[in-house]
Design an enzyme around this catalytic site. Structure first.
Site, PDB file in Angstrom:
ATOM      1  N   SER A  53       0.284  -6.894  -6.019  1.00  0.00           N
ATOM      2  CA  SER A  53       0.347  -7.010  -4.591  1.00  0.00           C
ATOM      3  C   SER A  53      -1.151  -6.822  -4.351  1.00  0.00           C
ATOM      4  O   SER A  53      -1.756  -5.703  -4.696  1.00  0.00           O
ATOM      5  CB  SER A  53       1.124  -6.011  -3.766  1.00  0.00           C
ATOM      6  N   CYS A  68       8.961  17.844   1.395  1.00  0.00           N
ATOM      7  CA  CYS A  68       8.675  18.105   2.972  1.00  0.00           C
ATOM      8  C   CYS A  68       7.885  16.811   3.592  1.00  0.00           C
ATOM      9  O   CYS A  68       7.935  16.467   4.882  1.00  0.00           O
ATOM     10  CB  CYS A  68       7.866  19.101   3.019  1.00  0.00           C
ATOM     11  N   GLY A 121       4.881  -6.717  -2.531  1.00  0.00           N
ATOM     12  CA  GLY A 121       5.445  -6.027  -3.947  1.00  0.00           C
ATOM     13  C   GLY A 121       6.707  -5.828  -3.983  1.00  0.00           C
ATOM     14  O   GLY A 121       7.543  -5.851  -4.946  1.00  0.00           O
ATOM     15  N   HIS A 167      -3.113  -6.024  -1.934  1.00  0.00           N
ATOM     16  CA  HIS A 167      -3.462  -5.035  -0.893  1.00  0.00           C
ATOM     17  C   HIS A 167      -3.749  -3.826  -1.885  1.00  0.00           C
ATOM     18  O   HIS A 167      -4.490  -2.961  -1.154  1.00  0.00           O
ATOM     19  CB  HIS A 167      -2.474  -4.947   0.264  1.00  0.00           C
TER      20      HIS A 167
HETATM   21  C1  LIG Z   1       4.919   0.136  -8.766  1.00  0.00           C
HETATM   22  C2  LIG Z   1       5.181  -0.376  -7.411  1.00  0.00           C
HETATM   23  N1  LIG Z   1       5.976  -1.303  -7.180  1.00  0.00           N
HETATM   24  C3  LIG Z   1       6.427  -1.798  -6.048  1.00  0.00           C
HETATM   25  C4  LIG Z   1       5.855  -1.263  -4.810  1.00  0.00           C
HETATM   26  C5  LIG Z   1       6.047  -1.884  -3.795  1.00  0.00           C
HETATM   27  O1  LIG Z   1       4.820  -2.596  -2.956  1.00  0.00           O
HETATM   28  P1  LIG Z   1       4.748  -2.843  -1.469  1.00  0.00           P
HETATM   29  O2  LIG Z   1       5.122  -1.536  -0.651  1.00  0.00           O
HETATM   30  O3  LIG Z   1       3.368  -3.237  -1.308  1.00  0.00           O
HETATM   31  O4  LIG Z   1       5.892  -3.787  -1.183  1.00  0.00           O
HETATM   32  C6  LIG Z   1       4.694  -0.249  -5.029  1.00  0.00           C
HETATM   33  C7  LIG Z   1       4.086   0.292  -3.974  1.00  0.00           C
HETATM   34  O5  LIG Z   1       3.787   1.425  -3.936  1.00  0.00           O
HETATM   35  C8  LIG Z   1       4.494   0.156  -6.464  1.00  0.00           C
HETATM   36  O6  LIG Z   1       3.575   1.124  -6.501  1.00  0.00           O
END
Ligand SMILES: Cc1ncc(COP(=O)(O)O)c(C=O)c1O
Ligand SMILES: Cc1ncc(COP(=O)(O)O)c(C=O)c1O
Lengths: 142, 421, 421, 142
Positions: free
Chosen positions: C200, C328, C72, C202
C-alpha cells in the site's frame, strides 16, 4: 492534453479515418457479404477480376473502427493477387499490415478474410470452369 | 478544434474548490484517522465534516448514517451483500430491477452461487419498472429490494418513492443506487423511504476514490471487507482522507448548485435532441422523453444502419467525447444489458451512443455537436452496406418501417448465419 | 516545540514529486479509464505506467500481474477470499500465521463462517513462525498460505523465502502481505516464491486510496467486489486514477531510495533504542533486536508500571506522534493480538508504545524523543500505584524480576477480581 | 496545523495534564484500590476523614488519560462531602463535571466511583459504629 490518444495504433486509425477502396463496384465479378454473429458487424467486398487477377477490390462495412480498417487494409492487400493467391489469404496478413489489433478485435480481420473468400467463391460459382481447374490443381498438390 | 465533453456519466473534473480542500490532506495533514495523536485527530475532524456534507446532499438525518467506501461499486456490493449476509437467518431472497448497474447485478449473481435467490423485475420499453410487479416479487423471505434512482444507460427515473412505500408496507428495506442521479436530481432518503442509498462524488465534480453508503440505523448490515474497525466496524481499511474531504466539498457545492445545474443541462438536453432529430434521419432516443421521467443530463441515441464504435471514434477525432452501449465498444462484445432489457432491436442497439451533459457545456458546444454528428452519420452511412441496401429497398428501417422489406436484424442474421446476441 | 513524527507505520506524507504527478489527474486528465475517447485513453496510459512502477518495486515480471485495489485491507481480502473462492473445489483449508494483520485474520474468520477451515501457525516470543510448524499445517486441502513479510506491531521479519520454498514443494500458493515492509525492505516476488503479494503506497510516501495486489499468472483468483470489468475483471469499479498514478511514482522513488532510507532509519532506530534503554529503567523492546530479524523502522516498547495511552497522549502534547498496541488505546479495549500471540505479560502489553521511523527523522528528533520520553515515564510512574508498590517491594518487576514479591499482573488480577484479557 | 487537536475535551485534557490531588495520604483513614478487568486499569484513592466529612482525597492511577482525569475529578468533587453523601456518589457526576467522556471510556469514571467507595468501605470497616448507624439510617429511608 497536447498529444492525441487513440484506441488503435496510428495505422489502424489512418485506415479507419481514410479508408482505402471504400465503395461498391458496379459490374463486380464477385461479391461477398458476411456477418459476425459475435458482434453484429457486416462486411461486403466486391471484386473486379481480370486475367485471373484481382484488378479491383472495394468494401462496405457496418462495424467498429477495426472492422473498417480491416476491410480497408484487406482490399489494399489483395489487389493484384491471383485468385489462387487470394484463396489462401489469411486474416493474419491484415493484422500484421495494420501493426496489430486488440485481442478482442482480431475477429474483425477474420471477417475481412471471410468477406474476401465469399466474394471469390461468388466469382468461382459464376465461373464453373475455374472450379474444375482448382479441384484438379488441388488433387495435384495434395 | 472545439473540445466538447459529453461523457459526464463516466466521470467529471474536480472543482477547484474541491481540489483546494483536498490539498492539505496529502502533505501537511497526512495522518491516519485511526491514530490518537494530532495528525490522526485532525483528519478525524475532517472526516466528520465530510460526513455531514454527504448527509446533507441526501437529506439524511445524521452524519452517523454515512459510511465511506472506495467507490460506487463497493457501496453497491456492501449494500447488497452486507444486508444479505446480515439477514441470512431471516431469508435468502432479493428483489432487483433488470436494469440495475452491473455492480448490483453481479453482486446478486455472486450471492446466487452461495444459495440466495433473486427476482429480477422486468422493465418496459422506456426502462420503467411496474410497481405491481415489484410488489408481486416480494416474498416473506425477501431481505432487500434494490432499485436504482436513475438508469446509467438510458436515464430513466424510477418511481423510487412509490417503491419505498411498498417496501415500507411489506417491511422490506429498500436500497436505492443513486450513482447516476446524485448531484443532479434532488434526493431525500426519507421521501424515498430508503434504508440504504449509495452515490459517488466523482460523478458530480468530486474526486475518484470515494463512494458513499447511507444506511438508516434500523437496517442491519455487516461488513464485506474485513479487517480493522474503521467506519464503525462496517468498512475496514485506512480511509482515503483527501478524497473523502474533497467529496464532501463537492457534495456541499452540488447541493447548492443543483437547481442551476439541472436547469442548465435540461435546456441543453432539449437543444441537443431537437438538433439531432432535425438534422439526422432514422435516429431514435432510447429511454423516456426528456422531462420528468428522464434525468436532465442523459441522451441515449440509436442511429440506424451504422454501428456505435465508429460514431464514438469519429466524435473523438472531432473533439467530442461520448460513450456507447454498443457491443463492439464493450470488451465482452455484448450490448448493454439495459438495451437488452428494454427490448431494443439489435440493429439499434448496435448503433448506440450515449451523450451526457455537464454544467460547463454551452449552447455552442451543442450546436457544434449536432453539426459534427450529422456529418459523422453521413460519412458512416456512406460506408455502410446496410444503408445502401436500405436505399435500394432490400431492407427496411426499424425506426420508421415501411413494410417494404426485411429488417436489418433479419438481414444481419441471414448473412452471419445466426442471430446476433 | 519540536514536532517529531514517529508513527510512519500509520501513514506517511505524500512526496512533492508524487503530488505533482497526481495533480493533472484531478482536473485536466479526469477521464474514466473505461472510456474509449481521449480522456479515457490518456488515463489508461497513465495506469499502465503506474503498473510498471509497482511491478518494478517488487521485481514482478510484468505489469500485467499488478492489480489495483483501494487499500492494503482490500488487497488482503482479495488475496484471501479471491483465492479461496477460486479454488473451492480443490479444498477449503487455509494456513495463516497467528500474527497476521486483522485484514487477513478477519477475512479468514469470515470464510470460516462459510465452511472453510484455517490453521493458525503460532509464533515464538519474538514473533517468528517455526517453518516446521508451517510445513506441518499444510494439508492436501490447503489452497493458500498467508504469511506477512514484516509484522506491523513488532517489526519481525518472517522467513518468507524459506516459507516460499516449502509452499512450492507442497504445491500451495503463498500470499505475502508486504504492507509493513514495501518501500523499506527489498521485495522480490520470485525470491519469495510468492504467488500473491500486497502492499500500500501510503506507507512509503504515496497517497491513500490505492492498494496493490501482485498475482502470479499461475495463481487462480476470482474477484470479491463485483460489477464492471475493470482490472481484467478482477476488481470492478472506477479506478482511483490520481492515487494510482501517485502510488506509482512513490514506488519508483522508494525503489531508488530504498538503500538510503533503510540505512538512515536503521541508524536512528539504534540511536533511539540505545537512548531509551539507557535513560529509562524497566523498559523492554518487544520483537527481535534491531538487525536482520527486524524492520529498520519499528520499535515496540513496553515500559513497566505505566499504561500506554497516557504515554501516547503526553508524547503528543510534547509534539511526538507515536502509536500503541495497549488495550486502553484500542476501541475494543483489547491489547493487540500480536502482543497476545508472543505471550507478552499483560502488564507489559498495557504499557505498550510503538515508534516508527521515517526518512525525514533526524538525530535531533531522536535525542529530543529520548529526553522527553524519559520525563513522561517519570511523570506517569509518579502517578502510578504500581510503581509505588514496586518501590515498596509489594510487587515485583516482570522485566527484571527479583523474586521478592508477586507480579503486577497477579496484583492487577487481585484488585480487579479477575485476570485482564 | 496551528490548532491543537485532542482525543478528549479540554477539561479532560487539563485534568490529565495537571491532575488534582495526585498522591497518597500518609495517615489515610480509608484506602481503596480497584482494578478494571476490562482494560487493566488500576486506581487507588486515599481519604482523610474529619468530623464525618472528607477532608482530603488523593489518588494514584495506572490507566489511560480518561482514567487519570476521572480520578482527578472524582477526588476534587468528593472533598468536603459527608460520608453519606459520598456513599451515594455516582460516576455520572464525574462524567458531567468532565464535560463528557467517549462512550468506550465511561468505565474509567465507574472505576473512580468504585475506588472511592472502596476507600469509604475501608474507613467504615475500621469504624464499625458507623456501619450500624448507616444500616439504621437505610432502614429509615427504605
Ligand atoms: C501488515 C499489514 N497488512 C494490511 C494492512 C492494512 O492496510 P490499510 O489500513 O492501508 O488498508 C496493514 C495496515 O496497517 C498492515 O500493517
Ligand atoms: C447506477 C450506477 N451504480 C453504480 C456504478 C458504479 O460506480 P463506480 O464505477 O464509480 O464504482 C455506476 C457507474 O457507472 C452507476 O452508474
Amino acid at each position: 492534453m497536447s498529444d492525441t490518444y487513440t484506441l488503435y495504433n496510428p495505422t489502424v486509425m489512418e485506415h479507419f479515418m481514410n479508408p482505402r477502396n471504400m465503395g461498391d463496384i458496379q459490374d463486380a465479378d464477385g461479391v461477398g457479404e458476411v456477418g459476425a454473429a459475435a458482434c453484429g458487424d457486416i462486411m461486403k467486398i466486391s471484386l473486379k477480376i481480370k486475367d485471373g487477377k484481382i484488378a479491383d477490390a472495394r468494401f462496405k462495412t457496418f462495424g467498429c473502427g477495426s472492422a473498417i480498417a480491416s476491410s480497408s487494409m484487406a482490399t489494399e492487400l489483395i489487389k493484384g493477387r491471383t485468385i489462387d493467391e487470394a484463396m489462401s489469404f489469411s486474416n493474419q496478413e491484415v493484422v500484421d499490415a495494420l501493426g496489430g489489433l486488440p485481442p478482442v478485435k482480431i475477429h474483425c480481420s477474420v471477417l475481412a478474410e471471410e468477406a474476401l473468400k465469399a466474394a471469390l467463391e461468388d466469382y468461382v460459382k459464376k465461373h464453373p470452369e475455374l472450379a474444375g481447374k482448382k479441384t484438379a490443381e488441388q488433387a495435384v498438390t495434395a | 478544434m472545439r473540445h466538447v465533453f459529453l461523457d459526464h456519466q463516466s466521470s467529471t473534473p474536480v472543482l477547484s474548490e474541491v481540489f483546494d480542500a483536498m490539498k492539505p490532506f496529502f502533505t501537511e495533514a497526512f495522518g491516519n484517522p485511526s491514530s490518537l495523536h494530532q495528525h490522526g485527530l485532525r483528519v478525524r475532524d475532517a472526516l466528520k465534516t465530510a460526513r455531514q456534507q454527504m448527509a446533507a446532499l441526501i437529506h439524511a438525518e445524521s452524519e452517523e448514517e454515512i459510511f465511506f467506501t472506495s467507490d460506487g461499486t463497493e457501496s453497491a456490493n456492501l449494500a447488497i451483500k452486507g444486508v444479505a449476509y446480515a439477514n441470512e437467518r431471516k431469508g435468502k431472497h432479493l428483489v432487483v430491477s433488470a436494469t440495475e448497474h452491473p455492480s448490483v447485478i453481479q453482486s446478486v449473481e455472486f450471492l446466487e452461487k452461495q444459495g440466495w435467490t433473486c427476482t429480477r423485475v422486468k422493465v418496459d420499453r422506456e426502462g420503467f419498472i411496474d410497481l405491481a410487479d415489484l410488489r408481486a416479487a416480494i416474498t416473506p423471505q425477501t431481505v432487500l429490494v434494490a432499485l436504482h434512482h436513475v438508469n446509467h444507460d438510458i436515464g430513466t427515473i424510477q418511481p423510487v418513492r412509490e417503491a419505498g412505500k411498498i417496501c415500507a408496507e411489506l417491511g422490506v428495506p429498500l436500497y436505492v443506487d443513486c450513482d447516476a442521479s446524485a448531484g443532479w436530481l434532488p434526493i431525500d432518503v426519507k421521501e424515498f423511504g430508503a434504508a440504504l442509498v449509495s452515490f459517488s462524488p466523482h460523478r458530480f465534480y468530486g474526486p475518484k476514490g470515494v463512494g458513499v453508503l447511507y444506511r438508516n440505523r434500523k437496517a442491519r448490515i455487516v461488513s464485506i471487507l474485513h479487517g480493522g474497525i474503521q467506519e464503525g466496524g462496517r468498512r475496514a481499511g485506512t480511509e482515503n482522507v483527501p478524497a473523502i474531504v474533497g467529496g464532501g466539498v463537492a457534495a456541499e457545492i452540488a447541493l447548492k448548485e443543483l437547481p442551476a445545474r439541472s436547469a442548465h443541462t435540461a435546456a441543453l438536453q432539449k437543444r441537443l435532441w431537437d438538433g439531432l432529430k432535425t438534422q439526422i434521419p432514422y435516429i431514435q432516443l432510447n429511454g423516456p422523453v426528456p422531462g420528468p421521467g428522464r434525468i436532465c443530463t442523459n441522451l441515449n441515441l440509436s442511429t440506424e444502419f451504422i454501428e456505435g464504435e465508429g460514431q464514438l471514434l469519429l466524435c473523438d477525432m472531432n473533439g467530442i467525447a461520448v460513450a456507447s452501449g454498443s457491443s463492439c465498444v464493450s470488451k465482452s462484445l455484448k450490448i448493454s444489458h439495459v438495451l437488452g432489457a428494454i427490448g431494443l432491436d439489435h440493429a439499434l442497439a448496435q448503433g448506440n451512443i450515449i451523450m451526457s451533459l455537464g454544467k460547463d457545456n454551452t449552447e455552442a458546444d451543442i450546436d457544434y455537436t449536432v453539426e459534427t454528428f450529422a456529418k459523422i452519420v453521413t460519412k458512416l452511412r456512406g460506408m455502410s452496406p446496410m444503408w445502401d441496401e436500405f436505399q435500394k429497398g432490400i431492407i427496411d428501417s426499424v425506426i420508421a418501417p415501411t413494410g417494404r422489406g426485411k429488417s436489418f436484424s433479419q438481414h444481419a442474421a441471414d448473412v452471419s448465419g445466426k442471430a446476433a446476441h
